[in-house]
Design a protein around this motif. Structure first.
Motif, PDB file in Angstrom:
ATOM      1  N   LEU A  29       1.031  -1.042  -0.029  1.00 31.13           N
ATOM      2  CA  LEU A  29       0.034  -0.098   0.041  1.00 31.13           C
ATOM      3  C   LEU A  29       0.783   1.141   0.041  1.00 31.13           C
ATOM      4  O   LEU A  29       1.741   1.333   0.780  1.00 31.13           O
ATOM      5  N   VAL A  30       0.723   2.292  -0.909  1.00 34.52           N
ATOM      6  CA  VAL A  30       1.361   3.313  -0.876  1.00 34.52           C
ATOM      7  C   VAL A  30       0.520   4.433  -0.597  1.00 34.52           C
ATOM      8  O   VAL A  30      -0.455   4.736  -1.362  1.00 34.52           O
TER       9      VAL A  30
ATOM     10  N   ARG B 281      -5.581   1.850   7.892  1.00 32.00           N
ATOM     11  CA  ARG B 281      -6.599   1.218   8.881  1.00 32.00           C
ATOM     12  C   ARG B 281      -7.626   0.384   8.218  1.00 32.00           C
ATOM     13  O   ARG B 281      -7.735  -0.980   8.509  1.00 32.00           O
ATOM     14  N   GLY B 282      -7.908   0.690   7.300  1.00 27.95           N
ATOM     15  CA  GLY B 282      -8.640  -0.254   6.240  1.00 27.95           C
ATOM     16  C   GLY B 282      -8.008  -1.499   5.681  1.00 27.95           C
ATOM     17  O   GLY B 282      -8.518  -2.667   5.662  1.00 27.95           O
ATOM     18  N   PHE B 283      -6.807  -1.267   5.191  1.00 29.64           N
ATOM     19  CA  PHE B 283      -6.286  -2.422   4.493  1.00 29.64           C
ATOM     20  C   PHE B 283      -5.278  -3.270   5.513  1.00 29.64           C
ATOM     21  O   PHE B 283      -4.867  -4.461   5.276  1.00 29.64           O
ATOM     22  N   ALA B 284      -5.118  -2.720   6.769  1.00 25.70           N
ATOM     23  CA  ALA B 284      -4.159  -3.431   7.632  1.00 25.70           C
ATOM     24  C   ALA B 284      -4.564  -4.901   8.011  1.00 25.70           C
ATOM     25  O   ALA B 284      -4.021  -5.981   8.161  1.00 25.70           O
TER      26      ALA B 284
ATOM     27  N   TYR C  10       1.753 -10.849   6.063  1.00 21.84           N
ATOM     28  CA  TYR C  10       2.924 -10.129   5.234  1.00 21.84           C
ATOM     29  C   TYR C  10       2.110  -8.787   4.684  1.00 21.84           C
ATOM     30  O   TYR C  10       0.851  -8.672   4.600  1.00 21.84           O
ATOM     31  N   GLY C  11       2.985  -7.823   4.369  1.00 21.68           N
ATOM     32  CA  GLY C  11       2.688  -6.508   3.689  1.00 21.68           C
ATOM     33  C   GLY C  11       3.546  -5.396   3.902  1.00 21.68           C
ATOM     34  O   GLY C  11       4.225  -5.382   4.734  1.00 21.68           O
TER      35      GLY C  11
ATOM     36  N   ASP D 109       3.598  -1.075  15.880  1.00 18.87           N
ATOM     37  CA  ASP D 109       2.264  -1.774  16.010  1.00 18.87           C
ATOM     38  C   ASP D 109       2.095  -2.719  15.074  1.00 18.87           C
ATOM     39  O   ASP D 109       1.477  -3.853  15.271  1.00 18.87           O
ATOM     40  N   LEU D 110       2.809  -2.844  14.000  1.00 21.45           N
ATOM     41  CA  LEU D 110       2.497  -3.932  12.875  1.00 21.45           C
ATOM     42  C   LEU D 110       3.779  -4.904  12.868  1.00 21.45           C
ATOM     43  O   LEU D 110       3.529  -5.646  12.162  1.00 21.45           O
TER      44      LEU D 110
END
Length: 267
Positions: free
Chosen positions: A96-97, A142-145, A153-154, A191-192
């Motif tokens: 995500l950018v 927040r939407g894609f997390a 992964y991400g 957090d991630l």
């Protein structure tokens, strides 16, 4: 945008699925096209309209795997719709950018030659810019997390700007919006991290020709502007496996080669 590449990119992003917000023009478009030409599948997320449609048509006519993704980053409903589209269409999201933003001209069209003190900025103008540049990053991430957490992964890349601009006279609320974005990024990274998701920041490294400068004032600029393509090499690196494990980094595109060399020396 025909002069982005002078040679074929040396990093293959085939199989990598990426969402770039604010991708219908400027830095967002340059990054999206750079990623596409490296083999990635990219959704150009932007407010729907002729500008987005024309870019998709141009990119698709070159055989690039580009998709339009209508998105208002200030709207939870719009973000949820975008997440649903990605889950349904791709089933995953690798990168995500976060790039969508608006500039100082939304509160002061003469900001480059007549800086406006903060107490003259309207509350409406302040809220509008913060809602887009800061809250928008939060809402989209927040939407894609949850999708990335489910995957295990991400990568999230938040576009920022020079520290000097964050402190520059007459740059409220743009400066504070990006200063807060960097704080947001560091906390997101912490957090991630346990979920295998990295968060990094990327900035051009100087004033960039993005269309945020009113045309009537461009001739009064006495310094050269960076081209949006300065972002291409570092964004390809950050989207690739070469950046695996790198998180909470703040990278200037203008100094990317030196940053990478120093990092390789340390490792």
């Amino acid at each position: 945008m025909t002069d982005i590449f002078t040679s074929k990119p040396n990093t293959d992003l085939s199989g990598i699925h990426i969402v770039v917000t604010g991708a219908s023009s400027g830095i967002g478009l340059a990054m999206a096209e750079g990623l596409l030409r490296s083999g990635a599948t990219v959704a150009l997320a932007s407010r729907p309209g002729v500008k987005l449609n024309n870019q998709i048509k141009r990119l698709a006519s070159s055989g690039l795997d580009a998709y339009p993704l209508p998105l208002d980053v200030r709207s939870e409903t719009s973000v949820a719709d975008a997440v649903h589209w990605v889950e349904k269409t791709w089933g995953k999201l690798d990168v995500l950018v976060n790039n969508a933003g608006i500039g100082m001209q939304t509160v002061n069209k003469r900001f480059l030659i007549e800086p406006q003190p903060f107490f003259q900025v309207t509350p409406e103008g302040f809220r509008n810019l913060i809602d887009t540049n800061l809250t928008g990053y939060f809402l989209v991430a927040r939407g894609f997390a949850p999708l990335m957490i489910k995957q295990g992964y991400g990568k999230i890349i938040n576009i920022s700007m020079n520290h000097e601009t964050m402190k520059r006279q007459g740059f409220i609320p743009y400066g504070p919006s990006r200063a807060a974005t960097e704080s947001l990024s560091y906390i997101m990274a912490a957090d991630l991290q346990t979920y295998g998701i990295t968060v990094n920041m990327l900035l051009p490294g100087g004033a960039t020709d993005t269309g945020m400068i009113p045309e009537e004032f461009r001739r009064q600029i006495t310094f050269p502007l960076l081209r949006p393509r300065v972002m291409i090499e570092p964004i390809i690196f950050l989207a690739s496996s070469k950046s695996d494990g790198i998180t909470a980094e703040r990278i200037s595109a203008l100094e990317f080669s030196q940053w990478l060399k120093e990092r390789e020396t340390l490792n």
